[in-house]
Enzyme design. Structure first.
Site, PDB file in Angstrom:
ATOM      1  N   LYS A  69      11.062   3.197   2.530  1.00 17.94           N
ATOM      2  CA  LYS A  69      11.209   4.623   2.423  1.00 17.94           C
ATOM      3  C   LYS A  69      11.825   5.147   1.269  1.00 17.94           C
ATOM      4  CE  LYS A  69       9.708   7.067   5.812  1.00 17.94           C
ATOM      5  NZ  LYS A  69      10.197   7.279   7.191  1.00 17.94           N
ATOM      6  N   CYS A 100      17.186  44.833 -15.839  1.00 13.98           N
ATOM      7  CA  CYS A 100      18.311  45.569 -16.395  1.00 13.98           C
ATOM      8  C   CYS A 100      17.963  46.316 -17.667  1.00 13.98           C
ATOM      9  CB  CYS A 100      19.635  44.705 -16.246  1.00 13.98           C
ATOM     10  SG  CYS A 100      20.880  45.359 -17.166  1.00 13.98           S
ATOM     11  N   GLU A 152       0.972  -1.027  -0.005  1.00 18.73           N
ATOM     12  CA  GLU A 152       0.086  -0.047   0.111  1.00 18.73           C
ATOM     13  C   GLU A 152       0.882   1.081   0.047  1.00 18.73           C
ATOM     14  OE1 GLU A 152      -2.234  -0.274   3.652  1.00 18.73           O
ATOM     15  OE2 GLU A 152      -2.462  -2.299   3.344  1.00 18.73           O
TER      16      GLU A 152
HETATM   17  S1  IVH Z   1       0.297   0.253   8.589  1.00 18.39           S
HETATM   18  C1  IVH Z   1       1.615  -1.305  12.794  1.00 18.39           C
HETATM   19  N1  IVH Z   1      -0.450   1.451   6.374  1.00 18.39           N
HETATM   20  O1  IVH Z   1       2.824   5.252   8.802  1.00 18.39           O
HETATM   21  C2  IVH Z   1       1.703  -0.375  11.701  1.00 18.39           C
HETATM   22  N2  IVH Z   1       0.597   2.739   7.957  1.00 18.39           N
HETATM   23  O2  IVH Z   1       5.472   4.798  10.097  1.00 18.39           O
HETATM   24  C3  IVH Z   1       0.279   0.144  11.168  1.00 18.39           C
HETATM   25  N3  IVH Z   1       1.030   5.106   7.428  1.00 18.39           N
HETATM   26  O3  IVH Z   1       1.998   5.599  12.166  1.00 18.39           O
HETATM   27  C4  IVH Z   1       0.441   1.026  10.261  1.00 18.39           C
HETATM   28  N4  IVH Z   1       0.133   4.690   5.375  1.00 18.39           N
HETATM   29  O4  IVH Z   1       0.601   6.653  10.041  1.00 18.39           O
HETATM   30  C5  IVH Z   1       0.052   1.588   7.576  1.00 18.39           C
HETATM   31  N5  IVH Z   1      -0.744   2.113   4.632  1.00 18.39           N
HETATM   32  C6  IVH Z   1      -0.337   2.399   5.631  1.00 18.39           C
HETATM   33  C7  IVH Z   1       0.065   3.561   6.025  1.00 18.39           C
HETATM   34  C8  IVH Z   1       0.756   3.797   7.124  1.00 18.39           C
HETATM   35  C9  IVH Z   1       0.698   5.684   6.193  1.00 18.39           C
HETATM   36  C10 IVH Z   1       1.925   5.744   8.290  1.00 18.39           C
HETATM   37  C11 IVH Z   1       1.030   5.478   9.787  1.00 18.39           C
HETATM   38  C12 IVH Z   1       2.032   4.977  10.773  1.00 18.39           C
HETATM   39  C13 IVH Z   1       3.074   5.345  10.115  1.00 18.39           C
HETATM   40  C14 IVH Z   1       4.169   4.232  10.456  1.00 18.39           C
END
Ligand code: IVH
Length: 689
Positions: free
Chosen positions: A328, A440, A119
């Site tokens: 990342k 200029c 995702e």
């Molecule tokens: S799963 C156990 N899915 O990323 C972890 N997180 O760095 C549950 N985030 O705090 C998170 N998109 O705010 C998940 N498709 C996604 C996400 C996502 C953004 C953020 C979320 C989390 C952070 C972790």
């Protein structure tokens, strides 16, 4: 400013007093937009606190306003305890690290044959929503993972958060997801703040800080005291996870996503189920390339094991579950010091300020210079020399200064003012009343001449290979080329001494210059670098005058009759032509054999009759407006969005959602090159492609 107290006891009392005063005024300023004290008084308070903390470092508290980077003090919300903590994710930055994560999970599970879900990792803020009998009853921020803030009323204003679920659902359960602000909404919000700042400046008020990125803007909007303010901000939510659940649920995470979608949650349509890791890697690489196309920011890809029964078996290391990880992307924003603001003189003489930065790596590239657009932009964003600034670089775009980190100001920062004289030739600058541009006016300014020579050789103009920026500077500084007409007099003998490998390079350059004599008239006119004459205007001008020599006879009033040429452009062309030095250049070019002619296209219906064309992104040779005019001038229709009725999408740099839509609909895409061919020769030009 008061003196620093002599005893630590007094210093402690005064620093506590200062902190609470500053916090109070910060709140008035940042949150309520109603400051009670002037900037100077505020700065004095900050400076006094800094002085005390410098003398008594043991008194610095982590929450001191001197220590805060970004973010205003927060209003208080009721604290809610999360029934299940909201975890964070481990990070990977390479394929190897991702493989290592997979290997560790496989070892614990005793098999590597498990499906995975990818995702997009939305760059917003995590929230948890509780539903009882299908009704939204509570929403909280992530907070520290165990305790969050109750922001239910604010979340109710977000359209993509369902207030009442559809179909069948568990009795009580929690879902998690990300609240975010789409890029377009974020830009509109900052633009509105920028406009407000220009008004405030006139009234002598301190400017309001811009939001650094959509994530901060979303977080700020969710934490408003007044839900109607939240409602006015363009927020959305993607639900990405089931939290706790009283009742049964599918065991596959991918199926859970589908199940949540049926209840009415907004689930990201880009989630994919993969048989194994080898299937995941191409998708991750693809996202690295394509992330700019989305309407919202993502900072990576989340990879989760599909079978939720494995989640319980794998557990977590600290706060990071073993069953998921985040791949990342390189950060696209960094902060750094703005060392100076310098000014560049362009080929038409326009002075553009640019930022000289302490070098940082942004989006995978080292950045030490960034564009600042114009003086107005610097004012709107309240950027000062010496500021710590946020620098952004996305895709292939030139790095930009987003804005200052106001909280890190020391009081030593200096405001920028445009120089009164051209930094290159010293001529007093002129101001363009309508465009607010500073330029200029000296046409023989070396900076202008060098840029003009470089522009003359560029691909969209005379397309002379080997005549780039460095060559233009060298030719000018050696006194070999003072204006573009001199290029055609260059000889191999003159050029040879410039390089070690003399003859060959010199011969190639002379050959390329001579070959450029055959370029079409629109290119030649564009190459002259007349103010306001972009490629499309050059084309209209070419149609009107028919030959290069014809340029010497043009008059503004007659040019204005040409469709697509307005009074400002016509006046600019006439005043260029009237200058004796410019007439001499044209005459010398003609004499040197640069004398292309231009056939008017045959009359009747335009070659683009019946076609609907949409233009997106930044084009090299013309502005978006010019491209659209060119389509209309040839009988075509210009579309504002991509639909099934769109015949072509012209794709420039940094194209966004329109490109994504075209991909979805299978709309034929054109490069700028193909588009020019289409303008020139109609659809027949494309039939061989
Ligand atoms: S799963 C156990 N899915 O990323 C972890 N997180 O760095 C549950 N985030 O705090 C998170 N998109 O705010 C998940 N498709 C996604 C996400 C996502 C953004 C953020 C979320 C989390 C952070 C972790």
């Amino acid at each position: 400013m008061r003196e620093v107290p002599k005893t630590q006891y007094e210093a402690r009392l005064r620093s506590e007093e200062l902190r609470s005063l500053i916090n109070y005024h910060n709140r008035l300023y940042y949150e309520l937009n109603q400051p009670e004290i002037s900037d100077e008084v505020y700065d004095d308070l900050m400076n006094e606190l800094r002085a005390i903390e410098a003398a008594y470092p043991e008194l610095i508290t982590p929450d001191s306003p001197t220590q805060r980077v970004g973010g205003a003090p927060l209003p208080t919300f009721e604290v809610v305890e999360h029934r299940l903590p909201l975890l964070s994710l481990s990070n990977c930055f390479s394929e190897e690290e991702l493989r290592a994560w997979h290997r560790r999970a496989a070892e614990r599970l005793g098999s590597d044959a498990f499906a995975l879900v990818t995702e997009p990792k939305i760059d917003g803020l995590a929230i948890a929503l509780v539903y009882e009998r299908g009704r939204f009853v509570q929403g909280a921020t992530r907070g520290d993972g165990y305790h969050g803030e109750n922001v239910t009323e604010n979340l109710r204003t977000i359209p993509t958060i369902p207030k009442q679920l559809r179909g069948s659902y568990p009795e009580r359960f929690e879902v998690r997801g990300e609240v975010y602000m789409p890029r377009a909404g974020f830009e509109a919000l900052n633009e509105a703040i920028g406009e407000e700042n220009l008004r405030r400046e006139k009234e002598g008020k301190r400017p309001l800080p811009l939001y650094a990125n959509p994530r901060n803007a979303a977080a700020g909007a969710v934490r408003q005291k007044d839900p109607s303010v939240t409602a006015s901000r363009p927020l959305a939510m993607f639900t990405y996870q089931l939290g706790w659940c009283e009742g049964s649920h599918p065991e596959s995470h991918y199926e859970i996503l589908g199940w949540l979608r049926e209840m009415g949650f907004n689930v990201n349509p880009e989630a994919r189920l993969h048989a194994g890791l080898d299937d995941v890697l191409p998708r991750v690489a693809w996202w690295g390339q394509e992330r700019e196309r989305l309407e919202y920011d993502i900072d990576g890809v989340v990879i989760k094991i599909d079978d939720t029964r494995a989640w319980d078996r794998l557990g977590a290391v600290g706060r990071e579950p073993r069953w998921a990880t985040a791949y990342k992307f390189p950060p696209q924003q960094r902060t750094t010091k703005l060392l100076d603001i310098q000014v560049n003189v362009g080929r038409t003489g326009v002075l553009t300020p640019f930022a000289v930065l302490e070098p940082v790596v942004v989006g995978g590239a080292r950045v030490s210079l960034a564009t600042l657009h114009n003086e107005g932009d610097i004012r709107r964003k309240d950027i000062r020399i010496g500021d710590t600034v946020i620098v952004q670089r996305a895709g292939e775009v030139i790095p930009q200064v987003v804005g200052p980190v106001v909280q890190l100001r020391t009081g030593e920062e200096r405001e920028f003012t445009m120089p009164e004289r051209c930094p290159v030739c010293g001529t007093p600058v002129s101001r363009d009343p309508d465009q607010a541009a500073v330029y200029c006016p000296n046409a023989s300014c070396p900076a202008q001449q060098i840029r003009l020579i470089e522009h003359f050789g560029s691909r969209a103009a005379m397309d002379i290979e080997g005549l780039g920026e460095k060559m233009a500077i060298q030719l000018y500084q050696q006194g070999l080329v003072r204006n573009v007409a001199d290029l055609y007099d260059l000889t191999v003998e003159q050029l040879r001494p410039l390089w070690k490998s003399g003859t060959k390079t010199a011969e190639a350059l002379v050959r390329n210059i001579q070959a450029s004599k055959g370029r079409p008239l629109p290119n030649v006119l564009f190459a002259l670098g007349i103010r306001h004459v972009g490629f499309e205007t050059a084309r209209l001008l070419a149609e009107h005058i028919g030959s290069l020599a014809g340029l010497l006879d043009v008059k503004a009033d007659e040019l204005q009759q040409v469709e697509g040429i307005g009074p400002v452009v016509a006046a600019s062309i006439e005043s260029w032509v009237q200058r004796p030095e410019n007439r001499a250049i044209v005459e010398r070019l003609v004499a040197a054999g640069v004398n292309p002619t231009f056939e008017k296209p045959a009359g009747g219906a335009g070659p683009l009759e019946g076609l609907t064309i949409v233009v997106t992104g930044r084009l090299e040779r013309m502005s978006r407006g010019e491209a659209e005019d060119a389509i209309r001038a040839r009988g075509g229709k210009v579309g504002s969005s991509v639909t099934t009725a769109t015949d072509f999408l012209v794709v420039g740099a940094d194209a966004g959602s329109k490109l994504a839509k075209a991909e979805k609909l299978g709309t034929r895409q054109l490069t700028e090159e193909e588009f020019l061919a289409l303008l020139e020769r109609g659809p027949a030009a494309l039939s061989d492609a």
